[in-house]
Design a protein around this motif. Structure first.
Motif, PDB file in Angstrom:
ATOM      1  N   MET A   1       2.216  19.628   7.642  1.00  0.00           N
ATOM      2  CA  MET A   1       2.017  18.263   7.164  1.00  0.00           C
ATOM      3  C   MET A   1       0.532  18.033   6.944  1.00  0.00           C
ATOM      4  O   MET A   1      -0.293  18.421   7.748  1.00  0.00           O
ATOM      5  N   THR A   2       0.189  17.410   5.825  1.00  0.00           N
ATOM      6  CA  THR A   2      -1.207  17.142   5.535  1.00  0.00           C
ATOM      7  C   THR A   2      -1.484  15.663   5.669  1.00  0.00           C
ATOM      8  O   THR A   2      -0.607  14.824   5.482  1.00  0.00           O
ATOM      9  N   HIS A   3      -2.716  15.349   5.995  1.00  0.00           N
ATOM     10  CA  HIS A   3      -3.134  13.966   6.151  1.00  0.00           C
ATOM     11  C   HIS A   3      -4.404  13.753   5.356  1.00  0.00           C
ATOM     12  O   HIS A   3      -5.174  14.690   5.135  1.00  0.00           O
ATOM     13  N   PRO A   4      -4.675  12.525   4.898  1.00  0.00           N
ATOM     14  CA  PRO A   4      -5.917  12.270   4.181  1.00  0.00           C
ATOM     15  C   PRO A   4      -7.101  12.511   5.091  1.00  0.00           C
ATOM     16  O   PRO A   4      -7.015  12.291   6.303  1.00  0.00           O
ATOM     17  N   PRO A   5      -8.208  12.987   4.553  1.00  0.00           N
ATOM     18  CA  PRO A   5      -9.366  13.266   5.396  1.00  0.00           C
ATOM     19  C   PRO A   5      -9.899  12.005   6.038  1.00  0.00           C
ATOM     20  O   PRO A   5      -9.886  10.933   5.448  1.00  0.00           O
ATOM     21  N   VAL A   6     -10.363  12.147   7.263  1.00  0.00           N
ATOM     22  CA  VAL A   6     -10.956  11.031   7.989  1.00  0.00           C
ATOM     23  C   VAL A   6     -12.433  11.313   8.153  1.00  0.00           C
ATOM     24  O   VAL A   6     -12.828  12.355   8.664  1.00  0.00           O
ATOM     25  N   LEU A   7     -13.255  10.401   7.702  1.00  0.00           N
ATOM     26  CA  LEU A   7     -14.699  10.550   7.817  1.00  0.00           C
ATOM     27  C   LEU A   7     -15.143   9.902   9.115  1.00  0.00           C
ATOM     28  O   LEU A   7     -14.913   8.718   9.339  1.00  0.00           O
ATOM     29  N   THR A   8     -15.752  10.657   9.995  1.00  0.00           N
ATOM     30  CA  THR A   8     -16.200  10.104  11.266  1.00  0.00           C
ATOM     31  C   THR A   8     -17.714  10.022  11.291  1.00  0.00           C
ATOM     32  O   THR A   8     -18.418  10.865  10.749  1.00  0.00           O
ATOM     33  N   GLY A  21     -14.145   5.896  12.569  1.00  0.00           N
ATOM     34  CA  GLY A  21     -13.445   6.695  11.569  1.00  0.00           C
ATOM     35  C   GLY A  21     -12.906   5.824  10.457  1.00  0.00           C
ATOM     36  O   GLY A  21     -12.534   4.669  10.677  1.00  0.00           O
ATOM     37  N   THR A  22     -12.902   6.339   9.246  1.00  0.00           N
ATOM     38  CA  THR A  22     -12.326   5.618   8.113  1.00  0.00           C
ATOM     39  C   THR A  22     -11.252   6.478   7.471  1.00  0.00           C
ATOM     40  O   THR A  22     -11.364   7.702   7.431  1.00  0.00           O
ATOM     41  N   ALA A  23     -10.208   5.834   6.982  1.00  0.00           N
ATOM     42  CA  ALA A  23      -9.116   6.551   6.324  1.00  0.00           C
ATOM     43  C   ALA A  23      -8.544   5.675   5.230  1.00  0.00           C
ATOM     44  O   ALA A  23      -8.493   4.450   5.361  1.00  0.00           O
ATOM     45  N   SER A  24      -8.125   6.303   4.140  1.00  0.00           N
ATOM     46  CA  SER A  24      -7.562   5.547   3.025  1.00  0.00           C
ATOM     47  C   SER A  24      -6.125   5.123   3.295  1.00  0.00           C
ATOM     48  O   SER A  24      -5.623   4.186   2.689  1.00  0.00           O
ATOM     49  N   ASP A  25      -5.449   5.808   4.216  1.00  0.00           N
ATOM     50  CA  ASP A  25      -4.056   5.497   4.520  1.00  0.00           C
ATOM     51  C   ASP A  25      -3.820   5.666   6.014  1.00  0.00           C
ATOM     52  O   ASP A  25      -3.553   6.765   6.493  1.00  0.00           O
ATOM     53  N   GLY A  26      -3.922   4.573   6.755  1.00  0.00           N
ATOM     54  CA  GLY A  26      -3.769   4.637   8.199  1.00  0.00           C
ATOM     55  C   GLY A  26      -2.395   5.074   8.642  1.00  0.00           C
ATOM     56  O   GLY A  26      -2.232   5.684   9.704  1.00  0.00           O
ATOM     57  N   GLU A  27      -1.372   4.777   7.820  1.00  0.00           N
ATOM     58  CA  GLU A  27      -0.010   5.130   8.194  1.00  0.00           C
ATOM     59  C   GLU A  27       0.209   6.637   8.215  1.00  0.00           C
ATOM     60  O   GLU A  27       1.166   7.124   8.820  1.00  0.00           O
ATOM     61  N   CYS A  37      -7.079   3.608  18.867  1.00  0.00           N
ATOM     62  CA  CYS A  37      -8.065   3.006  17.965  1.00  0.00           C
ATOM     63  C   CYS A  37      -7.861   1.503  17.833  1.00  0.00           C
ATOM     64  O   CYS A  37      -6.758   0.990  18.010  1.00  0.00           O
ATOM     65  N   GLU A  38      -8.936   0.839  17.519  1.00  0.00           N
ATOM     66  CA  GLU A  38      -8.856  -0.555  17.088  1.00  0.00           C
ATOM     67  C   GLU A  38      -8.931  -0.541  15.567  1.00  0.00           C
ATOM     68  O   GLU A  38      -9.930  -0.100  14.988  1.00  0.00           O
ATOM     69  N   VAL A  39      -7.871  -0.995  14.919  1.00  0.00           N
ATOM     70  CA  VAL A  39      -7.786  -0.919  13.463  1.00  0.00           C
ATOM     71  C   VAL A  39      -8.453  -2.141  12.833  1.00  0.00           C
ATOM     72  O   VAL A  39      -8.131  -3.282  13.165  1.00  0.00           O
ATOM     73  N   ILE A  40      -9.386  -1.889  11.949  1.00  0.00           N
ATOM     74  CA  ILE A  40     -10.054  -2.949  11.191  1.00  0.00           C
ATOM     75  C   ILE A  40      -9.776  -2.686   9.715  1.00  0.00           C
ATOM     76  O   ILE A  40     -10.228  -1.688   9.157  1.00  0.00           O
ATOM     77  N   ARG A  41      -9.014  -3.561   9.089  1.00  0.00           N
ATOM     78  CA  ARG A  41      -8.640  -3.368   7.688  1.00  0.00           C
ATOM     79  C   ARG A  41      -9.722  -3.946   6.772  1.00  0.00           C
ATOM     80  O   ARG A  41     -10.103  -5.106   6.910  1.00  0.00           O
ATOM     81  N   LEU A  42     -10.186  -3.119   5.864  1.00  0.00           N
ATOM     82  CA  LEU A  42     -11.229  -3.533   4.926  1.00  0.00           C
ATOM     83  C   LEU A  42     -10.589  -3.889   3.590  1.00  0.00           C
ATOM     84  O   LEU A  42      -9.878  -3.082   3.000  1.00  0.00           O
TER      85      LEU A  42
END
Length: 204
Positions: A1-8, A21-27, A37-42
């Motif tokens: 299974m692959t996941h979008p890259p997370v930039l830390t 960390g940032t991700a384009s698709d948290g799900e 994590c504490e999720v902050i939606r931008l």
């Protein structure tokens, strides 16, 4: 299974280092990661804010800044990416010009185009994504929405299509394009999905 890259990176807070960390698709991230994590939606900025920023901070002419703001959907980073990579804008124009020809093309011409486009999945995906933005604009116009258009420089084409097809047809094309992108990502038969899509493209 692959996941979008997370930039830390590291964010300094009250003298302590906290991982950010940032991700384009948290799900798509593992639950074990999200639970810690504490999720902050931008959210995207307004089109006006991005356009103003491109003009004041990067010195872009107003027409260029406005176009990039619309194409980016309020994402400054993507707007700058388009600015620094003009070949992306050139490729977009080619795909939209191809679409304009395809809507009046014969079935034989559509099959020939599908055969060529399906040879490379990356190119195919880029074309599908570009066409999806166009049909979303058509859907907005067909619905009478005043929401900003993505393809700001193709207003005449969008108005023409929204005058030729109704909202149901526009919604259907959006759904077909979304499905085609998903099928391409799942490595289903690229030529078959492209041919099926183009056969269902309204002829106007």
């Amino acid at each position: 299974m692959t996941h979008p890259p997370v930039l830390t990176s590291t964010l300094s807070v009250t003298g302590s280092g906290w991982p950010l960390g940032t991700a384009s698709d948290g799900e798509a991230l593992l639950p074990t990661i999200l639970s810690r994590c504490e999720v902050i939606r931008l959210r995207p900025l307004s089109i006006e804010a991005v356009s103003d920023g491109l003009q004041t901070r990067w010195g872009l002419p107003a027409p260029d800044a406005e176009l990039l703001a619309h194409l980016s959907g309020g994402r400054p980073g993507y707007a700058l990416k388009l600015h620094h990579n003009p070949e992306l804008l050139e490729q977009r124009q080619i795909r939209l010009d191809d679409h304009r020809r395809l809507i009046s093309a014969s079935r034989v011409e559509r099959f020939a185009y599908a055969e060529n486009l399906a040879k490379d999945r990356t190119t195919l995906r880029a074309a599908l994504q570009t066409w999806l933005t166009l049909w979303r604009d058509v859907m907005l116009r067909a619905a009478g929405s005043a929401a900003p258009l993505t393809n700001f420089d193709r207003v005449d084409e969008i108005e023409f299509l929204s005058g030729k097809v109704d909202l149901i047809v526009a919604q259907g094309m959006v759904k077909r394009l979304e499905d085609a992108i998903e099928q391409n990502d799942r490595y289903l038969n690229a030529r078959l999905l492209t041919e099926t899509l183009l056969l269902n493209l309204p002829q106007v």
